[in-house]
Write a protein that holds these residues in place. Structure first.
Motif, PDB file in Angstrom:
ATOM      1  N   TYR A 100      34.105  39.325  28.815  1.00 21.91           N
ATOM      2  CA  TYR A 100      35.411  38.680  29.005  1.00 21.91           C
ATOM      3  C   TYR A 100      35.529  37.461  28.086  1.00 21.91           C
ATOM      4  N   LEU A 101      36.750  37.046  27.942  1.00 24.54           N
ATOM      5  CA  LEU A 101      37.054  35.911  27.067  1.00 24.54           C
ATOM      6  C   LEU A 101      37.108  34.648  27.914  1.00 24.54           C
ATOM      7  N   GLU A 102      36.204  33.755  27.621  1.00 23.37           N
ATOM      8  CA  GLU A 102      36.104  32.540  28.424  1.00 23.37           C
ATOM      9  C   GLU A 102      37.384  31.706  28.272  1.00 23.37           C
ATOM     10  N   GLY A 103      37.932  31.296  29.382  1.00 22.61           N
ATOM     11  CA  GLY A 103      39.152  30.489  29.325  1.00 22.61           C
ATOM     12  C   GLY A 103      40.405  31.313  29.500  1.00 22.61           C
TER      13      GLY A 103
ATOM     14  N   ASN B 120      37.259  35.280  39.810  1.00 23.31           N
ATOM     15  CA  ASN B 120      37.850  36.555  40.222  1.00 23.31           C
ATOM     16  C   ASN B 120      36.939  37.720  39.841  1.00 23.31           C
ATOM     17  N   LEU B 121      36.435  37.682  38.623  1.00 28.51           N
ATOM     18  CA  LEU B 121      35.554  38.757  38.158  1.00 28.51           C
ATOM     19  C   LEU B 121      34.269  38.783  38.987  1.00 28.51           C
TER      20      LEU B 121
ATOM     21  N   GLY C 271      42.530  38.685  27.761  1.00 32.07           N
ATOM     22  CA  GLY C 271      42.043  37.942  28.921  1.00 32.07           C
ATOM     23  C   GLY C 271      41.538  38.820  30.048  1.00 32.07           C
ATOM     24  N   LYS C 272      41.500  40.130  29.822  1.00 27.79           N
ATOM     25  CA  LYS C 272      41.016  41.005  30.886  1.00 27.79           C
ATOM     26  C   LYS C 272      39.485  41.117  30.799  1.00 27.79           C
TER      27      LYS C 272
ATOM     28  N   ALA D 187      42.292  40.187  35.161  1.00 23.42           N
ATOM     29  CA  ALA D 187      41.930  38.923  35.813  1.00 23.42           C
ATOM     30  C   ALA D 187      42.303  37.793  34.860  1.00 23.42           C
ATOM     31  N   VAL D 188      43.535  37.907  34.364  1.00 16.99           N
ATOM     32  CA  VAL D 188      43.971  36.940  33.344  1.00 16.99           C
ATOM     33  C   VAL D 188      44.306  35.614  34.016  1.00 16.99           C
TER      34      VAL D 188
END
Lengths: 372, 558
Positions: free
Chosen positions: B102-105, B111-112, B170-171, B187-188
């Motif tokens: 995932y992309l931090e931020g 959530n993840l 962002g997912k 989980a954006v």
């Protein structure tokens, strides 16, 4: 599909507006003196008579167009008169527009320099107006149609409001005798009003845009309404000019309309020199007549030589129009051109069009007979 | 004939030692060595590429997923190389290795963790008596998402490009050893501006929510106002690199046939690397990009957009920008404000009429001043003409130059005020308006009447509801000034005619820029144009946009 809705038709009311705007234009300012000189006290009756006879001419044109609902005169004239005869008729038709345009440009140049820029050569005034008219004539018909409607509502209402202020100086006794019995002058003057009503022949180009949507009776009625309005406007001008100046004074001045409005004073307001305001309202009126007629000329050439775009023809006509208008260098030449245009227009309306109608009926009857 | 003497022929290498045969042999050997090394290098590169692509990936796909997680991870690490904000979280899901990317931020880590990591690690644990049997068999992502994960929105991905894009938006991306597919988990969560009041379209009585920079929020603002299944949202992506999302909104049973398709076609034709603002899209969509007049309506108000959609127009929202577009656009819609519908119809009509007058003044007033003062002073009342002449006598410049200087000053002030920080803008307008304005008059450089004229012009242009239309009017003044200086009022009238011709010739998605104005066939539209009739009389939708259902009501039966 850049344009989702290409305008390929118009309503009867829009056609009536186009007829009104194309006819009522520059000549309000330029032609009334000669009409008063010719018809005298009964000039207003001549205008009424002219309205009737030129409506008859338009009625015949509507009849002719109904025989060819999807075509303009450029397409069906060669079928009626043969290739050469048809070409002559089309040339004649376009020549009428050309002569009216150059006469109007000359007149505008003279009036504007006379009243607004006495040190500016008329050629500059003509050139400036020609540029704007050309820009307009290069557009599509949807643009021209919208402009005609804007001018109808804005420019004509301004013109009439300003002109009606001259009622303040009207002296009813100048109009007497109101009903003189000079039939010859009335009839001659009536035919002379072609210069006022001229321009109605554009219906021969526009009818294909209308006929599939509107019945003949409705069209005749609506165009009749346009002629009624035209007649009313011209009568108002004539009556007020004679009522303010008298016939003798009116025929001795170059532009009686401007002299009438110049004498108006509006007490309690800051507005002075109303002739300038009238001229400013008149310029858009002249513009829409000229732009429409230039567009029609371009359309005739485009159809005659089977082009898809009228714009090259408009650009080609521009130098001819400019040279033509500056070649009219004095009032005598202008009068001669006006006279020639009037006779060409009268013959076209009352000889060529009826003849076309008779021939087209005959051809249709023969075709029907042949089919058994 | 005597015997001719020729110079003795000598070897080239005698003069140039580098041209000797030995030297040439040495160079040739080196060249052969280089070729051999290059071939080896090429082979190695080929091996690396072969490793990267186990099988040939389809066109536009960087690679394809393999059942070996290590390979997938390696390929993704190559794609995301030098992207330090990409998180690779490896964990055990039962007997399988798993990887969450995932992309931090941009992604919501909590959530993840709650919906992906915890369920996967606990549910597939052999110690779990209920689901311990799952630990050895994780058949496919669909089953995992249905039986184990707690996330609301998940999508099974088979294409690498979709997986990469999901991470970049962002997912979360879940990969499991043994499965040649991925699972994207919505989980954006990122920092964004909250819904606030509009900057330029504030109204006194009525809603004042405005769009922000987030596309999803903006669509929600529209959806919340209309529970209508005919309100459609179509998401397109533009920008070769930015892949900016653009939402096209319309009401399916109202829109003119062909309009949405035309909008989508034009958006599809946009070939740029990035889209950062809706204005950039606008230039690609309009029919006449060289015209000064705006040909799409810009708004940041969701209520305005919804009203337009129910008139049969199309809304375009660009992700990352609160300024959204509405097409087709006509003069009338540019001159209307939402306030017009919250005040009495008579007052609204007067306000609209005043705006039309203001638009005229904003363009032509300085030109009319120059024309009258320079060419037609006789049109002024005598007293006024004398006082103007006195004022003019104190200034050294011709009226045209005076007006031009004032115009330039005004534009400078406006540009400066727009660019300056808000705290300094007040001071700058004070300096511009009072100090310079007063001083130029006192110094005898500018006629005070002209200052009044220019100030009136500026205020008139500020009263326009559309900023882009106001800017267009501002810049039209300059050619009008030139025309007035050359041909007086005659030139001004010709200028008015030229502008009118141009306005008449403009088309916005096939509709005239002037809309129903002065069109006798669209007289029904005049009730809500230059004037506004009471709402009880506005039972029909505007014809100018060609809405299929003209009656303002529910969906027609049958």
């Amino acid at each position: 599909m850049a344009n989702l809705e290409v305008k390929t038709h118009m309503s009867a009311l829009q056609l009536a507006i186009v007829v009104f705007v194309t006819c009522a234009g520059a000549q309000i300012m330029l032609s009334l003196r000669s009409l008063i000189a010719e018809a005298g006290q009964e000039a207003w009756i001549s205008v009424l008579f002219g309205g009737v006879i030129f409506y008859v001419a338009v009625y015949l044109m509507l009849k002719l167009g109904k025989n060819y609902p999807d075509e303009t005169i450029v397409e069906y004239a060669p079928r009626i008169f043969g290739r050469v005869g048809g070409s002559i008729v089309i040339f004649w038709f376009n020549l009428l527009f050309f002569l009216q345009i150059i006469a109007i440009f000359y007149g505008v140049g003279k009036v504007i320099t006379f009243y607004m820029f006495d040190r500016t050569p008329p050629e500059v005034v003509i050139l400036a107006l020609l540029v704007v008219c050309t820009y307009c004539a290069l557009q599509d018909f949807g643009t021209i149609l919208r402009l005609q409607q804007i001018m109808f509502f804005v420019a004509y209402s301004m013109l009439m409001v300003i002109w009606m202020t001259s009622i303040l100086n009207l002296q009813p006794e100048n109009l007497l005798p109101l009903w003189p019995i000079h039939i010859k002058e009335v009839v001659t003057g009536g035919f002379s009003t072609w210069s006022l009503y001229g321009g109605y022949e554009c219906v021969l180009l526009l009818l294909p845009l209308v006929y599939r949507q509107v019945s003949f009776a409705n069209l005749a009625k609506v165009v009749g309404g346009a002629f009624g309005c035209l007649t009313l406007v011209f009568v108002l001008f004539i009556v007020i000019i004679i009522g303010v100046l008298t016939v003798d004074n009116a025929k001795s001045v170059p532009y009686p309309v401007l002299l009438v409005i110049r004498s108006v004073e509006l007490p309690g307001t800051f507005i002075e020199r109303l002739e300038n305001y009238l001229l400013l309202a008149w310029i858009p009126v002249v513009f829409d007549t000229l732009a429409a007629q230039m567009f029609f000329m371009g359309q005739v050439c485009m159809r005659q030589w089977h082009y898809l775009d009228h714009r090259p023809w408009v650009l080609l006509l521009v130098p001819m129009i400019y040279v033509g208008s500056i070649m009219i260098d004095n009032q005598q030449v202008y009068d001669a051109v006006s006279n020639f245009t009037m006779w060409a227009g009268l013959i076209f309306s009352f000889v060529v069009v009826p003849l076309s109608l008779i021939l087209s009926w005959r051809q249709k009857r023969e075709a029907g007979t042949g089919c058994g | 004939m005597g015997k001719e003497k020729y110079p003795k022929v000598m070897k080239l290498s005698t003069h140039i030692p580098e041209a000797s045969l030995e030297q040439a042999k040495k160079e040739l050997t080196r060249l052969k060595q280089l070729i051999a090394e290059s071939a080896e290098f090429g082979e190695e590169m080929g091996k690396i590429i072969a490793q990267l692509r186990q099988v040939a990936a389809p066109f536009h796909e960087p690679f394809i997923f393999t059942p070996v997680l290590a390979k997938n991870e390696q390929l993704l690490r190559v794609v995301f190389r030098d992207c330090s904000d990409i998180e690779f979280r490896a964990f055990d899901a039962g007997s399988h290795k798993a990887l969450l990317i995932y992309l931090e931020g941009m992604a919501d880590a909590a959530n993840l963790e709650r919906n992906i990591l915890k369920p996967l690690m606990s549910e597939t644990s052999p110690a779990n008596v209920n689901t311990g049997n799952l630990s050895n068999a994780l058949p496919n992502m669909k089953t995992i998402s249905e039986r184990i994960l707690g996330a609301a929105s998940v999508t099974v991905l088979t294409k690498a490009s979709e997986a990469i894009e999901a991470v970049m938006t962002g997912k979360g991306l879940l990969l499991i050893d043994g499965l040649a597919e991925g699972l994207s988990i919505a989980a954006v969560k990122y920092v964004k501006r909250s819904i606030s009041e509009p900057d330029t379209e504030y109204i006194g009585q009525g809603p004042n929510e405005a769009f922000n920079e987030d596309l999803a929020d903006n669509i929600v603002l529209i959806r919340r106002r209309a529970r209508d299944t005919n309100l459609k949202v179509c998401i397109l992506k533009v920008g070769e690199r930015s892949k900016t999302r653009i939402a096209v909104l319309y009401v399916a049973n109202l829109i003119k046939p062909g309009l949405v398709e035309e909008v989508q076609r034009r958006i599809g034709l946009i070939k740029v690397d990035k889209v950062l603002a809706s204005a950039k899209i606008e230039e690609f969509l309009v029919d006449h990009p060289w015209s000064p007049f705006p040909q799409s309506q810009t708004t940041e108000r969701p209520d305005k957009m919804l009203a337009a959609l129910y008139e049969g127009r199309v809304g375009i929202i660009v992700d990352g920008t609160p300024a959204s577009m509405l097409v087709p656009c006509t003069y009338n819609v540019l001159m209307q404000t939402p306030d017009d519908y919250t005040i009495q119809p008579v007052i609204a009509s007067l306000a609209r009429f005043l705006r039309a007058v203001a638009a005229f003044l904003a363009v032509y007033l300085p030109a009319i001043y120059v024309a009258i003062v320079s060419y037609h002073p006789g049109m002024l009342p005598t007293d006024m003409a004398i006082s103007v002449a006195e004022l003019r006598a104190r200034t050294p410049f011709p009226s045209f130059l005076e007006a031009l200087m004032m115009e330039i000053l005004l534009e400078l002030f406006q540009e400066a005020i727009v660019r300056l920080p808000k705290k300094l803008a007040g001071a700058a307008s004070m300096v511009g308006g009072f100090v310079i304005g007063n001083t130029v008059v006192q110094a005898g450089l500018i006629n005070p009447l002209l200052v009044v004229v220019i100030a009136t012009t500026a205020i008139a242009s500020y009263s326009m509801p559309s900023y882009s239309f106001s800017v267009a009017l501002r810049w039209l003044r300059i050619p009008m000034l030139f025309l007035a200086s050359m041909l007086g009022l005659y030139g001004v009238i010709l200028g008015i005619l030229a502008v009118t011709i141009h306005a008449c010739s403009l088309r916005s998605f096939g509709e005239s820029f002037l809309g129903g104005m002065f069109n006798v066939d669209l007289m029904a539209d005049w009730k809500d144009a230059l004037v506004r009739f009471p709402e009880t009389t506005l039972k029909k939708r505007p014809k100018e946009f060609g809405a299929q259902d003209q009656t303002r009501g529910g969906e027609q039966d049958g």
